[in-house]
Design a protein around this motif. Structure first.
Motif, PDB file in Angstrom:
ATOM      1  N   LEU A   5      24.579  -1.289 -12.440  1.00 60.59           N
ATOM      2  CA  LEU A   5      24.598  -2.529 -13.198  1.00 60.59           C
ATOM      3  C   LEU A   5      24.755  -3.745 -12.284  1.00 60.59           C
ATOM      4  CD1 LEU A   5      24.556  -3.980 -15.901  1.00 60.59           C
ATOM      5  CD2 LEU A   5      27.014  -3.555 -16.083  1.00 60.59           C
ATOM      6  N   GLY A   6      25.528  -3.615 -11.208  1.00 61.16           N
ATOM      7  CA  GLY A   6      25.696  -4.727 -10.276  1.00 61.16           C
ATOM      8  C   GLY A   6      24.373  -5.159  -9.665  1.00 61.16           C
ATOM      9  N   LYS A   7      23.535  -4.204  -9.290  1.00 55.65           N
ATOM     10  CA  LYS A   7      22.222  -4.532  -8.731  1.00 55.65           C
ATOM     11  C   LYS A   7      21.321  -5.143  -9.801  1.00 55.65           C
ATOM     12  CE  LYS A   7      22.241  -1.076  -5.095  1.00 55.65           C
ATOM     13  NZ  LYS A   7      21.629   0.134  -4.597  1.00 55.65           N
ATOM     14  N   THR A   8      21.419  -4.639 -11.018  1.00 58.03           N
ATOM     15  CA  THR A   8      20.620  -5.194 -12.103  1.00 58.03           C
ATOM     16  C   THR A   8      21.009  -6.643 -12.371  1.00 58.03           C
ATOM     17  OG1 THR A   8      20.424  -3.002 -13.101  1.00 58.03           O
ATOM     18  CG2 THR A   8      19.955  -4.887 -14.525  1.00 58.03           C
ATOM     19  N   LEU A   9      22.303  -6.904 -12.395  1.00 58.36           N
ATOM     20  CA  LEU A   9      22.768  -8.280 -12.592  1.00 58.36           C
ATOM     21  C   LEU A   9      22.269  -9.183 -11.462  1.00 58.36           C
ATOM     22  CD1 LEU A   9      26.435  -7.592 -13.757  1.00 58.36           C
ATOM     23  CD2 LEU A   9      24.526  -8.380 -15.176  1.00 58.36           C
ATOM     24  N   GLY A  10      22.302  -8.679 -10.236  1.00 60.49           N
ATOM     25  CA  GLY A  10      21.794  -9.446  -9.105  1.00 60.49           C
ATOM     26  C   GLY A  10      20.311  -9.720  -9.220  1.00 60.49           C
ATOM     27  N   PRO A  15      25.035 -14.530  -9.613  1.00 55.27           N
ATOM     28  CA  PRO A  15      25.537 -14.612  -8.244  1.00 55.27           C
ATOM     29  C   PRO A  15      26.598 -13.543  -7.970  1.00 55.27           C
ATOM     30  CG  PRO A  15      26.370 -16.439  -9.555  1.00 55.27           C
ATOM     31  CD  PRO A  15      25.392 -15.696 -10.416  1.00 55.27           C
ATOM     32  N   ALA A  16      26.721 -13.163  -6.708  1.00 54.28           N
ATOM     33  CA  ALA A  16      27.656 -12.100  -6.331  1.00 54.28           C
ATOM     34  C   ALA A  16      29.103 -12.495  -6.567  1.00 54.28           C
ATOM     35  CB  ALA A  16      27.452 -11.708  -4.871  1.00 54.28           C
ATOM     36  N   GLY A  17      29.402 -13.755  -6.399  1.00 45.29           N
ATOM     37  CA  GLY A  17      30.781 -14.200  -6.589  1.00 45.29           C
ATOM     38  C   GLY A  17      31.624 -13.911  -5.363  1.00 45.29           C
ATOM     39  N   ASP A  32      29.552  -6.851  -8.324  1.00 46.70           N
ATOM     40  CA  ASP A  32      29.433  -5.410  -8.147  1.00 46.70           C
ATOM     41  C   ASP A  32      30.611  -4.650  -8.757  1.00 46.70           C
ATOM     42  OD1 ASP A  32      27.001  -5.721  -6.934  1.00 46.70           O
ATOM     43  OD2 ASP A  32      27.801  -5.657  -4.897  1.00 46.70           O
ATOM     44  N   THR A  33      31.804  -5.256  -8.720  1.00 46.96           N
ATOM     45  CA  THR A  33      32.956  -4.632  -9.370  1.00 46.96           C
ATOM     46  C   THR A  33      32.748  -4.586 -10.876  1.00 46.96           C
ATOM     47  OG1 THR A  33      34.424  -5.403  -7.615  1.00 46.96           O
ATOM     48  CG2 THR A  33      35.456  -4.773  -9.695  1.00 46.96           C
ATOM     49  N   THR A  34      32.247  -5.673 -11.446  1.00 48.17           N
ATOM     50  CA  THR A  34      31.915  -5.701 -12.869  1.00 48.17           C
ATOM     51  C   THR A  34      30.856  -4.645 -13.180  1.00 48.17           C
ATOM     52  OG1 THR A  34      32.402  -8.061 -12.937  1.00 48.17           O
ATOM     53  CG2 THR A  34      31.093  -7.169 -14.754  1.00 48.17           C
TER      54      THR A  34
END
Length: 103
Positions: A5-10, A15-17, A32-34
């Motif tokens: 999911l972290g890669k999908t959000l990216g 933004p990575a935050g 990525d933690t999310t």
């Protein structure tokens, strides 16, 4: 390829935050933690595993990774002026490399 999911959000522009270091799991970003938390909730197989089994697997994977990368980690920690900044930079460069080389 390892997708989450972290890669999908990216991919969709989130933004990575800030950079964070998670106990046992190591370096990460807020995105990525999310994503890891979202992946855990979205994985029905994970629902059937007990908490102790999951924790044991994560700890064993962390120990194995730490052992296999011990030479790099020692150079990064003991030969840099600021190990935190060096680790953060290495993590961000690695994530950027993985994102640029998607297939």
């Amino acid at each position: 390829m390892d997708e989450n999911l972290g890669k999908t959000l990216g991919y969709w522009g989130v933004p990575a935050g800030p950079y964070v270091v998670l106990p046992i799991l190591g370096p990460s970003s807020v995105r990525d933690t999310t994503g890891k938390i979202g992946d855990w909730f979205a994985d029905p197989v994970g629902w059937e595993e007990t908490t102790w089994e999951t924790v044991g697997q994560v700890v064993a994977d962390g120990i194995d990774t730490r052992d296999s990368e011990s030479g790099i980690i020692e150079r990064l920690y003991y030969q840099s002026l600021d190990p935190y900044v060096a680790t953060r930079s290495a993590y961000r460069q690695h994530e950027a490399f993985k994102a640029a080389n998607r297939e």
